[in-house]
Design a protein around this motif. Structure first.
Motif, PDB file in Angstrom:
ATOM      1  N   ALA A   1       0.839  -1.200   0.000  1.00 39.10           N
ATOM      2  CA  ALA A   1       0.000   0.000   0.000  1.00 39.10           C
ATOM      3  C   ALA A   1       0.874   1.250   0.000  1.00 39.10           C
ATOM      4  CB  ALA A   1      -0.927   0.001   1.212  1.00 39.10           C
ATOM      5  N   ALA A   2       1.978   1.187   0.733  1.00 40.18           N
ATOM      6  CA  ALA A   2       2.887   2.334   0.761  1.00 40.18           C
ATOM      7  C   ALA A   2       3.456   2.586  -0.628  1.00 40.18           C
ATOM      8  CB  ALA A   2       4.006   2.083   1.769  1.00 40.18           C
ATOM      9  N   THR A   3       3.867   1.521  -1.290  1.00 35.96           N
ATOM     10  CA  THR A   3       4.412   1.660  -2.639  1.00 35.96           C
ATOM     11  C   THR A   3       3.379   2.293  -3.566  1.00 35.96           C
ATOM     12  OG1 THR A   3       5.629  -0.371  -2.237  1.00 35.96           O
ATOM     13  CG2 THR A   3       5.547   0.400  -4.506  1.00 35.96           C
ATOM     14  N   ALA A   4       2.144   1.792  -3.476  1.00 37.36           N
ATOM     15  CA  ALA A   4       1.100   2.314  -4.348  1.00 37.36           C
ATOM     16  C   ALA A   4       0.801   3.777  -4.052  1.00 37.36           C
ATOM     17  CB  ALA A   4      -0.173   1.479  -4.197  1.00 37.36           C
TER      18      ALA A   4
ATOM     19  N   ILE B   1      -2.623  11.619 -11.241  1.00 43.40           N
ATOM     20  CA  ILE B   1      -3.176  10.291 -11.481  1.00 43.40           C
ATOM     21  C   ILE B   1      -3.873   9.803 -10.215  1.00 43.40           C
ATOM     22  CG2 ILE B   1      -2.710   7.915 -12.197  1.00 43.40           C
ATOM     23  CD1 ILE B   1      -0.236   8.781 -13.570  1.00 43.40           C
ATOM     24  N   GLY B   2      -5.139   9.467 -10.339  1.00 47.57           N
ATOM     25  CA  GLY B   2      -5.853   8.809  -9.250  1.00 47.57           C
ATOM     26  C   GLY B   2      -5.840   7.319  -9.528  1.00 47.57           C
ATOM     27  N   TYR B   3      -5.704   6.512  -8.483  1.00 46.79           N
ATOM     28  CA  TYR B   3      -5.451   5.080  -8.701  1.00 46.79           C
ATOM     29  C   TYR B   3      -6.333   4.259  -7.767  1.00 46.79           C
ATOM     30  CZ  TYR B   3      -2.705   0.712  -8.434  1.00 46.79           C
ATOM     31  OH  TYR B   3      -2.293  -0.596  -8.413  1.00 46.79           O
ATOM     32  N   ILE B   4      -7.286   3.550  -8.330  1.00 44.54           N
ATOM     33  CA  ILE B   4      -8.096   2.605  -7.561  1.00 44.54           C
ATOM     34  C   ILE B   4      -7.511   1.227  -7.810  1.00 44.54           C
ATOM     35  CG2 ILE B   4     -10.407   1.662  -7.203  1.00 44.54           C
ATOM     36  CD1 ILE B   4     -11.465   4.258  -8.533  1.00 44.54           C
ATOM     37  N   PRO B   5      -6.755   0.699  -6.849  1.00 42.04           N
ATOM     38  CA  PRO B   5      -6.022  -0.537  -7.136  1.00 42.04           C
ATOM     39  C   PRO B   5      -6.925  -1.759  -7.153  1.00 42.04           C
ATOM     40  CG  PRO B   5      -5.575   0.194  -4.908  1.00 42.04           C
ATOM     41  CD  PRO B   5      -6.508   1.198  -5.495  1.00 42.04           C
ATOM     42  N   GLU B   6      -6.418  -2.768  -7.825  1.00 44.23           N
ATOM     43  CA  GLU B   6      -7.141  -4.026  -8.001  1.00 44.23           C
ATOM     44  C   GLU B   6      -7.413  -4.700  -6.654  1.00 44.23           C
ATOM     45  OE1 GLU B   6      -5.015  -6.502 -10.660  1.00 44.23           O
ATOM     46  OE2 GLU B   6      -6.043  -8.333 -10.065  1.00 44.23           O
ATOM     47  N   ASP B   7      -6.389  -4.732  -5.810  1.00 48.34           N
ATOM     48  CA  ASP B   7      -6.506  -5.396  -4.517  1.00 48.34           C
ATOM     49  C   ASP B   7      -6.509  -4.322  -3.443  1.00 48.34           C
ATOM     50  OD1 ASP B   7      -6.165  -6.718  -2.141  1.00 48.34           O
ATOM     51  OD2 ASP B   7      -4.833  -8.237  -2.974  1.00 48.34           O
ATOM     52  N   ARG B   8      -7.702  -3.952  -3.005  1.00 46.36           N
ATOM     53  CA  ARG B   8      -7.749  -2.789  -2.112  1.00 46.36           C
ATOM     54  C   ARG B   8      -7.109  -3.075  -0.767  1.00 46.36           C
ATOM     55  NH1 ARG B   8     -13.004  -3.889  -3.089  1.00 46.36           N
ATOM     56  NH2 ARG B   8     -13.902  -5.337  -1.601  1.00 46.36           N
TER      57      ARG B   8
ATOM     58  N   ARG C   1      -4.439  -4.948  -0.222  1.00 45.11           N
ATOM     59  CA  ARG C   1      -2.982  -4.929  -0.333  1.00 45.11           C
ATOM     60  C   ARG C   1      -2.461  -3.555  -0.720  1.00 45.11           C
ATOM     61  NH1 ARG C   1       0.971  -8.475  -1.142  1.00 45.11           N
ATOM     62  NH2 ARG C   1       1.742  -7.578  -3.064  1.00 45.11           N
ATOM     63  N   HIS C   2      -3.099  -2.954  -1.710  1.00 45.56           N
ATOM     64  CA  HIS C   2      -2.534  -1.736  -2.277  1.00 45.56           C
ATOM     65  C   HIS C   2      -3.304  -0.468  -1.941  1.00 45.56           C
ATOM     66  CE1 HIS C   2      -0.662  -4.716  -5.136  1.00 45.56           C
ATOM     67  NE2 HIS C   2       0.363  -4.037  -4.701  1.00 45.56           N
ATOM     68  N   GLY C   3      -4.521  -0.604  -1.463  1.00 47.24           N
ATOM     69  CA  GLY C   3      -5.343   0.590  -1.338  1.00 47.24           C
ATOM     70  C   GLY C   3      -5.489   1.133   0.061  1.00 47.24           C
ATOM     71  N   LEU C   4      -5.285   0.292   1.072  1.00 47.52           N
ATOM     72  CA  LEU C   4      -5.631   0.721   2.420  1.00 47.52           C
ATOM     73  C   LEU C   4      -4.580   0.281   3.430  1.00 47.52           C
ATOM     74  CD1 LEU C   4      -9.370  -0.388   2.505  1.00 47.52           C
ATOM     75  CD2 LEU C   4      -8.570   1.961   2.452  1.00 47.52           C
TER      76      LEU C   4
ATOM     77  N   ILE D   1     -11.971   4.670  -0.998  1.00 51.80           N
ATOM     78  CA  ILE D   1     -10.826   4.757  -1.915  1.00 51.80           C
ATOM     79  C   ILE D   1     -11.197   5.605  -3.127  1.00 51.80           C
ATOM     80  CG2 ILE D   1      -9.379   3.432  -3.489  1.00 51.80           C
ATOM     81  CD1 ILE D   1      -9.421   1.157  -1.477  1.00 51.80           C
ATOM     82  N   VAL D   2     -12.384   5.369  -3.669  1.00 56.78           N
ATOM     83  CA  VAL D   2     -12.803   6.163  -4.828  1.00 56.78           C
ATOM     84  C   VAL D   2     -12.828   7.643  -4.451  1.00 56.78           C
ATOM     85  CG1 VAL D   2     -14.702   6.632  -6.416  1.00 56.78           C
ATOM     86  CG2 VAL D   2     -14.118   4.275  -5.866  1.00 56.78           C
ATOM     87  N   GLY D   3     -13.406   7.942  -3.298  1.00 58.88           N
ATOM     88  CA  GLY D   3     -13.475   9.331  -2.861  1.00 58.88           C
ATOM     89  C   GLY D   3     -12.096   9.935  -2.700  1.00 58.88           C
ATOM     90  N   ARG D   4     -11.191   9.160  -2.140  1.00 55.79           N
ATOM     91  CA  ARG D   4      -9.831   9.658  -1.937  1.00 55.79           C
ATOM     92  C   ARG D   4      -9.151   9.919  -3.278  1.00 55.79           C
ATOM     93  NH1 ARG D   4      -6.162   5.363   0.660  1.00 55.79           N
ATOM     94  NH2 ARG D   4      -6.030   4.568  -1.462  1.00 55.79           N
ATOM     95  N   GLU D   5      -9.292   8.974  -4.195  1.00 52.84           N
ATOM     96  CA  GLU D   5      -8.578   9.113  -5.460  1.00 52.84           C
ATOM     97  C   GLU D   5      -9.171  10.207  -6.340  1.00 52.84           C
ATOM     98  OE1 GLU D   5      -5.772   7.814  -5.818  1.00 52.84           O
ATOM     99  OE2 GLU D   5      -5.924   6.569  -4.028  1.00 52.84           O
TER     100      GLU D   5
END
Lengths: 375, 522
Positions: free
Chosen positions: A233-236, B347-354, B356-359, B424-428
């Motif tokens: 998440a940090a990387t992203a 760039i706003g980014y809504i990741p595939e795996d929220r 792992r990558h979003g929160l 996440i959508v709101g944030r991005e």
């Protein structure tokens, strides 16, 4: 439970975990004493008796040293880095600082400041090696810092022999003593003469405040904590995990460099073969016990120092080896990990229930409105 | 046993066979959530019984109970007329219940036979006996599985058949399939349904979990609808439409990704040229990918999972070192810049795996609001995190995007998937992005959140953002995109107009079938 303010619940949980851990550690220690046939009651009454002024000074001084060690470890923990190498880092740092300060290139206080800066730099470099290896080659910092501890022991022993001055009629080798004007005066404590707290306690408090401020208030601290919670998440989010790894190890090492300073500037004034060792490992236990919180670490350091100091007379008074508190301290590390996990799960379940309940009432009232509107 | 009014109605037809599985009054509570409440289902032998319901309705919990992963808090399970209590998957298997999970559990470096035998060595040994049994099962159900093939060489559909074979090998008479079509393209789905019909012809009972209603209607003999943890109806597919099913599922009207008037302009906001992501060995993960997205345009990327979609997104976000080619956003060349610089440039980014990558799951919502915006106001001022401003802005997102939470200080973990995604959508969408990358934005969220997220993507498009939409849901792609590119083995192999394309055409392109010209250009 749900009627309580969530903040109070959180505080109760935060206090509950270490209390649970300590309770379990004391129970296990008592069990060991029982099995060994030692007088359990007398041991605890000796350890838990109120300390005298002389002991209080010793406790505070020892806690100052342990606190710095705990903070150094905690910085790594906040980013999921396990800096086991605080032990090697502070010894390398203390030696470097003692060697430089002993030369007295600068006068008085400036020499002392230089010594502290050299210590931080040396600690940072020593830890930075592990950070660099982790960031560039993926070497686990656990392994590399353990290795670096061994290397530190050898390097310091070798260098000491090169620079050492031997005191008259003694086997102790040490660096050249720091000149009187560059020593840190203590703070008088109590009525008795010659009882002084390390002046460095002020620095330790400042380090604690700085630790809290940097981690909780600054962007750097946010990045560090975010990386610790979830590296992907940090990387992203745009954090360079490699850079944070190196920065965190440097910072952890710099604080580790301070661990030996109260001793060097406040009591021994030189680095010799008898310089206290093992402080880095105690720091790991204390950081765990204190939950990486600046105040928690302080309480943990005081507790460890208290146990060490109060166990000294055990051999004389009840005929039990003071090493028994090492068992307590060791067991604490295990029970702390378990009890924090138990409490964390309990807490997050509580939180989920609270959220669900809050939303359920909201939803219920919402649907009622709708039904009324329909009717 | 107290029977409630909403006992499932039996389908109009006379029961074909006796009951393979009978669930009565199944209930399961998790802290704060009632996952299952008074579930009643009858599964007849020799039928395909579909369980439908929106995400979070309690389907997975129910299946875990039936497969012995979790014990129910209340209710009874009868298998083959006998009441059982299942406390582990091993007991479920012993009772003849097998499960094929959505994510396959196969060892890539072993053969099919080795995978099937693994853990069931006592049944037919590990040698010729086992092989003969595998061949027998494969032939009698028309699975067409070669016992000596390496699993790593098999496609998704074949792997799924191996999983089914594994379950049959262990003697299952009741087979649970958890969202089996989620990973398949339309042609493979048809093959799977053929296999399932073979199974039911042999007298097995198949429990089929899905939320794709058309598929359910085409293959199932009975359909049970689960809503908010309870069975609301069992219907006969021949007398039911997808729309009726959907309304049973959500208890209200079903949102549709409806198309709006085009807002596409001439201005190019994202220009990707020759993007290549080489691997040390073999085929590159991305191979000379070139496309543009204009202001106000949604570009959909269709493809079977694992064909380079994730790599494409991560390369654009600067999370994949070693990629070559150029990426220009709003006229600024971003090649070689860090992820942070790319985010800062809009760039706003809504990741595939929220997760792992979003929160940061254990961090409060307001800290999650700061994540990805560490260098920008209102989250951070002069290097210091501005908690008050970040909290206030989180509250704004909570209100605007309808995030169901007691407040901004709750840890992200406590929220449901749909609400996490809305946050996440709101944030991005904060900080005035020019490009929004949405990777599977509605995966695993409930219908309500799905509609809200679709709305937000449409709003983004209307407000003049360029949107890169990656999705496995073809309806979503067709409904939201202005243009669809198909990705296959790291290359863009075909462009489609969503107003005219059918899911079947997209499916062909996604598997590379019947699209030779695109292949030859290499």
């Amino acid at each position: 439970m749900t009627s309580l303010d969530p903040r109070i619940v959180r505080l109760l949980l935060a206090v509950g975990a270490p209390v649970l851990a300590l309770g379990a550690a004391f129970a296990i220690t008592s069990l060991v004493l029982l099995v060994a046939g030692d007088p359990v009651g007398e041991v605890w009454s000796t350890i838990l008796s109120p300390p005298e002024t002389r002991n209080v000074v010793n406790i505070i001084n020892a806690a100052t040293v342990l606190y710095l060690s705990g903070v150094a470890v905690a910085i790594g923990f906040r980013m999921n880095l396990f800096n086991i190498g605080v032990d090697g880092q502070y010894r390398v740092a203390a030696f470097a600082a003692a060697a430089v300060a002993g030369e007295a290139w600068l006068p008085g206080v400036l020499n002392m400041v230089l010594a502290v800066l050299v210590a931080m730099l040396a600690g940072a470099i020593w830890a930075g090696i592990a950070g660099l290896l982790r960031a560039t080659r993926g070497v686990s910092e656990v392994i590399s810092t353990i290795m670096l501890n061994f290397i530190a022991t050898s390097v310091v022993a070798f260098m000491l022999r090169q620079l050492a001055v031997r005191e008259e009629g003694s086997n102790i080798v040490s660096t050249r003593p720091i000149p009187e004007g560059s020593r840190l005066p203590g703070i008088p404590f109590g009525d008795l003469p010659n009882l002084e707290i390390y002046g460095f306690v002020v620095v330790a408090v400042a380090v604690g405040f700085g630790y809290w401020f940097v981690l909780n208030k600054t962007r750097f601290g946010f990045d560090l904590r975010a990386t610790g919670r979830s590296a992907p998440a940090a990387t992203a989010s745009g954090i360079s995990v490699r850079r944070m790894t190196i920065a965190t190890m440097l910072l952890s090492g710099a604080i580790a460099g301070l661990v030996g300073m109260p001793l060097l500037l406040g009591s021994s004034y030189a680095y010799g073969s008898t310089f206290q060792s093992g402080l880095g490992f105690a720091g790991i236990a204390i950081a765990l016990l204190g939950r990486n919180h600046p105040v928690g670490i302080a309480l943990g350091a005081l507790l460890f120092a208290f146990l060490d100091e109060q166990s000294n007379p055990l051999q004389i008074l009840v005929g039990v080896s003071p090493d028994i508190v090492a068992i307590t301290q060791g067991v604490v590390v295990l029970t702390v990990v378990i009890s924090y996990e138990v409490v964390r799960r309990f807490g997050s379940r509580l939180e989920q229930r609270r959220v669900a309940a809050a939303l359920a009432t909201e939803r219920a009232s919402g649907t009622d409105d709708k039904q009324e509107a329909r009717a | 046993m107290p029977e409630k009014a909403k006992k499932p109605e039996q389908p109009g037809a006379e029961p074909v066979g006796d009951l393979a599985v009978r669930l009565r009054g199944i209930g399961k509570r998790f802290p704060g959530v009632i996952a299952n409440d008074d579930i009643n289902i009858d599964v007849r032998r020799g039928t395909i019984h579909a369980i439908v319901g929106e995400n979070g309705a309690g389907k997975s919990t129910l299946m875990k109970i039936l497969y012995g992963v979790q014990p129910p808090d209340s209710g009874t399970i009868e298998i083959g007329g006998k009441q059982v209590s299942l406390s582990s998957p091993a007991e479920a298997i012993a009772q003849g219940v097998g499960m094929v999970f959505q994510h396959f559990m196969l060892a890539d470096n072993l053969t099919v036979a080795e995978n099937v035998v693994l853990g069931a060595e006592k049944l037919h040994g590990i040698g010729a006996g086992a092989r003969a049994e595998i061949t027998r099962i494969s032939d009698s159900y028309g699975l067409g599985v070669d016992p000596d093939a390496m699993v790593e060489d098999l496609g998704v559909g074949a792997r799924q058949r191996v999983e089914i074979l594994k379950v049959l090998y262990r003697g299952a008479r009741v087979i649970i399939l958890d969202e089996p079509t989620a990973v398949l393209v339309p042609q493979e789905v048809d093959e799977l349904f053929g296999n399932l019909r073979e199974l039911k012809a042999e007298g097995l009972a198949v429990l089929f979990i899905s939320h794709k209603l058309d598929e359910v209607l085409s293959v199932a003999d009975d359909i049970t609808v689960v809503r908010r943890g309870t069975t609301v109806a069992t219907v006969d597919p021949s007398g039911t439409t997808a729309r009726q099913l959907a309304e049973l599922m959500v208890g209200s009207e079903l949102p549709q990704p409806t198309r709006e008037a085009s807002t596409v302009t001439e201005e190019v906001l994202l220009d990707v040229r020759g993007l290549t992501l080489p691997t040390p060995t073999g085929r590159p993960l991305l191979d000379d990918v070139t496309f543009r997205i204009h202001r106000g345009e949604v570009l959909g990327i269709a493809g079977v999972e694992g064909n380079g979609q994730a790599e494409l997104v991560e390369a654009i976000m600067g999370m994949r070192p070693g990629s070559t080619g150029s990426i220009t956003v709003g006229g600024r060349d971003l090649s070689g810049t860090s992820t942070r610089e790319r985010r800062e440039s809009g760039i706003g980014y809504i990741p595939e795996d929220r997760h792992r990558h979003g929160l940061l799951l254990d961090a409060p919502l307001w800290e999650n609001r700061v994540l990805g915006h560490q260098t920008r106001r209102p989250s951070v001022r002069r290097g210091l995190v501005d908690r008050r401003a970040a909290t206030a802005d989180t509250q704004r997102i909570i209100n605007t995007y309808d995030v169901r939470t007691p407040g901004p200080n709750v840890p992200a973990r406590a929220l449901s998937g749909g609400n996490q995604q809305k946050l996440i959508v709101g944030r991005e969408m904060s900080g005035e992005p020019t490009l929004l990358i949405a990777a599977h934005p509605t995966r695993g969220v409930d219908v309500g959140a799905q509609a809200a997220i679709w709305d937000q993507i449409r709003i983004a498009r209307r407000e003049g953002l360029a949107v890169l939409l990656i999705s496995a849901d073809l309806d979503e792609l067709i409904g939201l995109s202005d243009r669809i590119e198909v990705v296959l083995r790291g290359r863009l192999v075909g462009e489609f107009d969503p107003t005219t394309v059918t899911p079947a055409q997209l499916g062909s392109a996604m598997t590379g079938a019947g699209d030779e010209p695109a292949q030859e250009s290499a």
